[in-house]
Structure formats: C-alpha cells, structure tokens
Design a protein around this motif. Structure first.
Motif, short mmCIF file in Angstrom:
data_model
loop_
_atom_site.label_atom_id
_atom_site.label_comp_id
_atom_site.label_asym_id
_atom_site.label_seq_id
_atom_site.Cartn_x
_atom_site.Cartn_y
_atom_site.Cartn_z
N TRP A 136 -4.57 5.76 7.94
CA TRP A 136 -3.56 5.96 6.89
C TRP A 136 -4.01 7.00 5.87
CZ3 TRP A 136 -2.81 0.01 6.14
CH2 TRP A 136 -1.92 -0.47 7.11
N GLN A 137 -5.14 7.64 6.08
CA GLN A 137 -5.65 8.59 5.10
C GLN A 137 -4.96 9.96 5.18
OE1 GLN A 137 -7.79 8.09 2.70
NE2 GLN A 137 -8.47 6.01 3.18
N MET A 138 -4.22 10.20 6.24
CA MET A 138 -3.50 11.48 6.38
C MET A 138 -2.03 11.18 6.64
SD MET A 138 -4.21 14.63 9.02
CE MET A 138 -5.85 14.87 8.33
N ALA A 139 -1.16 11.74 5.80
CA ALA A 139 0.28 11.45 5.92
C ALA A 139 0.89 12.19 7.10
CB ALA A 139 0.98 11.86 4.63
N LEU A 140 1.99 11.64 7.60
CA LEU A 140 2.74 12.31 8.66
C LEU A 140 3.51 13.49 8.10
CD1 LEU A 140 4.29 9.31 10.63
CD2 LEU A 140 2.61 10.91 11.48
N ASP A 141 3.77 14.46 8.96
CA ASP A 141 4.66 15.55 8.59
C ASP A 141 6.05 14.95 8.32
OD1 ASP A 141 6.81 17.65 9.49
OD2 ASP A 141 4.99 18.80 9.04
N PRO A 142 6.75 15.43 7.29
CA PRO A 142 8.08 14.87 6.97
C PRO A 142 9.03 14.86 8.16
CG PRO A 142 7.34 16.29 5.19
CD PRO A 142 6.34 16.45 6.30
N ASP A 143 8.95 15.89 9.03
CA ASP A 143 9.84 15.93 10.19
C ASP A 143 9.49 14.85 11.22
OD1 ASP A 143 11.15 18.06 9.10
OD2 ASP A 143 9.96 19.57 10.15
N ALA A 144 8.27 14.32 11.16
CA ALA A 144 7.83 13.33 12.15
C ALA A 144 8.03 11.90 11.67
CB ALA A 144 6.36 13.55 12.50
N LEU A 203 0.82 -1.21 0.00
CA LEU A 203 0.00 0.00 0.00
C LEU A 203 0.85 1.27 0.00
CD1 LEU A 203 -2.75 -1.03 2.60
CD2 LEU A 203 -3.02 -0.81 0.11
N GLY A 204 2.15 1.12 0.25
CA GLY A 204 3.04 2.28 0.22
C GLY A 204 3.02 3.12 1.47
N VAL A 205 2.57 2.56 2.60
CA VAL A 205 2.51 3.35 3.84
C VAL A 205 3.73 3.12 4.74
CG1 VAL A 205 0.00 3.44 3.83
CG2 VAL A 205 1.15 1.56 5.01
N ILE A 206 4.56 2.14 4.42
CA ILE A 206 5.81 1.93 5.15
C ILE A 206 6.91 1.61 4.14
CG2 ILE A 206 4.66 1.05 7.22
CD1 ILE A 206 5.70 -1.74 6.40
N TRP A 207 8.16 1.76 4.58
CA TRP A 207 9.31 1.38 3.78
C TRP A 207 10.49 1.16 4.72
CZ3 TRP A 207 6.64 5.98 3.09
CH2 TRP A 207 7.21 7.11 3.67
N PRO A 208 11.53 0.44 4.29
CA PRO A 208 12.70 0.21 5.16
C PRO A 208 13.29 1.52 5.65
CG PRO A 208 12.79 -1.21 3.24
CD PRO A 208 11.65 -0.26 3.00
N SER A 209 13.72 1.52 6.92
CA SER A 209 14.18 2.76 7.54
C SER A 209 15.59 2.62 8.08
CB SER A 209 13.23 3.15 8.69
OG SER A 209 13.70 4.27 9.39
N THR A 210 16.27 3.77 8.16
CA THR A 210 17.57 3.85 8.82
C THR A 210 17.52 4.89 9.93
OG1 THR A 210 18.32 5.48 7.18
CG2 THR A 210 18.84 3.16 6.75
N SER A 211 16.32 5.13 10.45
CA SER A 211 16.13 6.15 11.47
C SER A 211 16.81 5.77 12.78
CB SER A 211 14.62 6.35 11.73
OG SER A 211 14.41 7.16 12.87
#
Length: 228
Positions: free
Chosen positions: A208-216, A138-146
């Motif tokens: 999932w209908q509202m995206a997170l702020d990029p900083d969050a 669905l494109g709501v997650i992806w691999p992270s290096t956070s």
C-alpha cells in the motif's frame, strides 16, 4: 499443487498439479515431482505449494419412486446446474409427477445454501468486515461504482489469521504485461560487494506504499458481500 510461471509468458504464473512431494529439505523447502511425469524434480518454496483436492464432477441423480431391483431403470443424471442460478432453474426428470417435483423443489429451496457454489459462513463474513473496516480507516479503499469487479479470496495464514486477497486473474488475462526487464540477482549482489554498511527497511504493508495510477483505480474494484 505448485505455482509455476506459464510457458507462454514467464511474467505470469498459474497453479499446476497434482505434484508429489519427494523430499523435505528444511521447514520451507521441498523437492517436488509432477505426477506421472519423468521430468526432473523441482526444488520449491512452501509459499509456492498448496494442497490438491480432487473434486469429482457435480452430478444430480433422481431415481423414480416405483423402481425396483427386479425392474431397474436407467438412472437419470442431471449435471448441468451450475449452482449459480436459483433452485427453480434445476431441470428435473420428466418421469416425476408434478406433485413430486413440487415437493422436491420445496425441500431443495429450504436447503438452497447447501448447494451454493459460494458459501459464506458467519466467521468468514466477520473477517471480511473487519478487514474492510481497517482498510477504510487507513484510506486505501472506498465504496466504488466501477463497472469492473473482481472476487475476494481469503487465505488463512499459519498463525490462524486471514490474508485478504483479490483474485485478479480475469483482469490479468486481458492486461498488457509490463515487459521491463528485471535486474539479475547476482548483479545486485555484486553491487553490494564494496559496501561497508548494509541496511534494510521493512515498510508497513508495503503493497500500500505506492498508489495506483488514477486510470487503473477503477479496474482494481473488488466485490464483497457488503458491496463493491
């Protein structure tokens, strides 16, 4: 256990308990009273309840092989192992011979998963992989290096399926809450008075209908057995 707002911050909540069920008003509404308290009982929804399990303190007891009822020895209890580090870090009693310590460590090492605080069985692992695959599609997650990471919690629904959740309590504890006042329910209902037609919309996976702020986004990272 009852999920209630914190006294110091009404915008946050935590599990409290144990509470006693005094009455069942219908399929989803219960009357609860705090155990040992004389406070007024509360009427709560079933979504705010979960079973209370009394977990005793974890204690390891190793008694010497040469002890006998006629010559009892004070039990040696070791409760400082947290289950997170390896079995090798377990502190064994000094009175055990070195060869006995080696034998004991060998046995404990063979069954190390039995002493883990985070057991993951095959069914749970399969459920995690299935949920991750769906969310990636669905494109709501992806691999992270956070540098941020929160643990995953799987909650079983009434129909037997699982709800994939993330435990953000540690993140919430250091997050400045949004104190914007919410409208009162009765005020909202008053606005519906003159309406002739009232419609409702059930959004598919509304969270999932509202995206997170990029900083969050970095702070929302969660860890799984197959990666961040």
């Amino acid at each position: 256990m009852v999920f209630l707002p914190l006294k110091v911050d009404k915008l946050r909540a935590a599990w409290e308990g144990p509470w006693l069920i005094l009455d069942r008003l219908d399929d989803v509404t219960y009357v609860e009273s705090e155990s040992g308290s004389h406070k007024k009982p509360k009427v709560v929804h079933v979504n705010m309840l979960k079973s209370y399990i009394d977990r005793g303190e974890m204690v390891f007891w190793v008694s010497p092989a040469d002890s006998s009822p006629e010559d009892p020895e004070e039990p040696v209890m070791y409760g400082d192992w947290d289950g997170e580090t390896g079995i090798e870090e377990l502190r064994l009693p000094d009175h055990l011979l070195s060869q006995d310590k080696d034998k004991l460590l060998t046995i404990l090492k063979d069954y190390e998963m039995m002493f883990s605080n985070k057991p993951v069985n095959a069914k749970v692992m399969e459920g995690i992989k299935q949920e991750l695959a769906e969310m990636r599609e669905l494109g709501v997650i992806w691999p992270s290096t956070s540098p941020w990471a929160s643990p995953v919690v799987l909650v079983q629904k009434q129909d037997g399926t699982i709800r994939f959740c993330v435990d953000y309590r540690k993140l919430n504890a250091i997050t400045t809450p949004d104190a914007y006042p919410m409208p009162r329910t009765d005020s909202l209902l008053d606005r519906l008075g003159p309406a002739n037609i009232i419609s409702t919309l059930d959004l598919s996976k509304g969270f999932w209908q509202m995206a997170l702020d990029p900083d969050a986004m970095a702070k929302s990272a969660f860890t799984t057995p197959v990666g961040l």
